[in-house]
Design a protein around this motif. Sequence first.
Motif, PDB file in Angstrom:
ATOM      1  N   LEU A 180       0.824  -1.217   0.000  1.00 55.16           N
ATOM      2  CA  LEU A 180       0.000   0.000   0.000  1.00 55.16           C
ATOM      3  C   LEU A 180       0.857   1.264   0.000  1.00 55.16           C
ATOM      4  O   LEU A 180       0.531   2.232  -0.688  1.00 55.16           O
ATOM      5  N   ASP A 181       1.942   1.259   0.754  1.00 60.68           N
ATOM      6  CA  ASP A 181       2.862   2.412   0.751  1.00 60.68           C
ATOM      7  C   ASP A 181       3.349   2.697  -0.660  1.00 60.68           C
ATOM      8  O   ASP A 181       3.375   3.842  -1.102  1.00 60.68           O
ATOM      9  N   GLU A 182       3.733   1.643  -1.356  1.00 62.79           N
ATOM     10  CA  GLU A 182       4.259   1.804  -2.716  1.00 62.79           C
ATOM     11  C   GLU A 182       3.164   2.218  -3.699  1.00 62.79           C
ATOM     12  O   GLU A 182       3.415   3.008  -4.603  1.00 62.79           O
ATOM     13  N   ALA A 221      -4.653  -7.831  -4.930  1.00 65.07           N
ATOM     14  CA  ALA A 221      -4.992  -9.249  -5.102  1.00 65.07           C
ATOM     15  C   ALA A 221      -3.901  -9.942  -5.916  1.00 65.07           C
ATOM     16  O   ALA A 221      -3.501 -11.069  -5.610  1.00 65.07           O
ATOM     17  N   HIS A 222      -3.408  -9.280  -6.935  1.00 63.29           N
ATOM     18  CA  HIS A 222      -2.316  -9.834  -7.747  1.00 63.29           C
ATOM     19  C   HIS A 222      -1.026  -9.937  -6.917  1.00 63.29           C
ATOM     20  O   HIS A 222      -0.355 -10.980  -6.922  1.00 63.29           O
ATOM     21  N   LEU A 223      -0.691  -8.874  -6.199  1.00 63.01           N
ATOM     22  CA  LEU A 223       0.540  -8.859  -5.402  1.00 63.01           C
ATOM     23  C   LEU A 223       0.523  -9.929  -4.306  1.00 63.01           C
ATOM     24  O   LEU A 223       1.569 -10.456  -3.929  1.00 63.01           O
ATOM     25  N   LYS A 261       9.954  -4.148  -4.296  1.00 61.85           N
ATOM     26  CA  LYS A 261      10.301  -3.142  -3.294  1.00 61.85           C
ATOM     27  C   LYS A 261       9.589  -3.417  -1.975  1.00 61.85           C
ATOM     28  O   LYS A 261      10.208  -3.385  -0.913  1.00 61.85           O
ATOM     29  N   GLY A 262       8.300  -3.714  -2.024  1.00 58.99           N
ATOM     30  CA  GLY A 262       7.560  -4.017  -0.800  1.00 58.99           C
ATOM     31  C   GLY A 262       8.111  -5.236  -0.085  1.00 58.99           C
ATOM     32  O   GLY A 262       8.316  -5.223   1.134  1.00 58.99           O
ATOM     33  N   SER A 263       8.379  -6.305  -0.841  1.00 57.96           N
ATOM     34  CA  SER A 263       8.900  -7.550  -0.254  1.00 57.96           C
ATOM     35  C   SER A 263      10.290  -7.351   0.347  1.00 57.96           C
ATOM     36  O   SER A 263      10.564  -7.796   1.466  1.00 57.96           O
ATOM     37  N   CYS A 264      11.164  -6.697  -0.400  1.00 60.37           N
ATOM     38  CA  CYS A 264      12.537  -6.477   0.085  1.00 60.37           C
ATOM     39  C   CYS A 264      12.566  -5.511   1.262  1.00 60.37           C
ATOM     40  O   CYS A 264      13.309  -5.711   2.220  1.00 60.37           O
ATOM     41  N   ILE A 322      17.608   2.067  -5.822  1.00 57.36           N
ATOM     42  CA  ILE A 322      16.484   2.058  -6.748  1.00 57.36           C
ATOM     43  C   ILE A 322      16.336   0.673  -7.351  1.00 57.36           C
ATOM     44  O   ILE A 322      17.331   0.136  -7.827  1.00 57.36           O
ATOM     45  N   PRO A 323      15.218   0.066  -7.419  1.00 58.23           N
ATOM     46  CA  PRO A 323      13.953   0.497  -6.828  1.00 58.23           C
ATOM     47  C   PRO A 323      13.781   0.051  -5.377  1.00 58.23           C
ATOM     48  O   PRO A 323      12.794   0.362  -4.733  1.00 58.23           O
TER      49      PRO A 323
END
Length: 173
Positions: A42-44, A61-63, A98-101, A159-160
């Motif tokens: 959500l942040d991203e 849903a995809h993520l 980015k969210g996962s890392c 980045i990213p």
Amino acid sequence: MLSKIIRLLFPSNVQINSIKANDNLTEIESDMKIRTLNAYFLDELEIESIIPKSKYTLVLAHLNHESKLTDSIISSEFQVNEEEIKHINKVVRDIYYKGSCEKAWDDNFIKSHKSGIKEAILRSSGTNNHCDYCRSRFDKKIDLSINTFFDFKKNCMCIPYKKSHLEPIITFD
């Protein structure tokens, strides 16, 4: 900026107006929580202007591997052409990585900090595309304090996403 990061890291029932580097941080440290992966996504999504808020549920849903965001779905849902489909796919992929890392890095830092580990060594993932801030700290001991956590949030410009990891230094007293 710092108060925004703090609000993202802490639940809404924690009242934090502003924090300065020299403030007493023990109350904040005790309230530090591990955030969900969805919160990072959500942040991203909030940062990316190409994805309208009305499509967040579809993209989330995809993520979260609940559905597949195919080119035909992107075309019909976003009303875009072939070139824009490629761009949206790239943005969604970057959000995922980015969210996962970011979550993995934050979890490692927070769990190490909460378990009483005082120092870690910042290690490269082996790629050469690190920001100057991270590169200058590779293979050096860093303090696992709340201030260091926020320093990385503020100054890391990889980045990213961050391509480094923490190697906690475990000492037995």
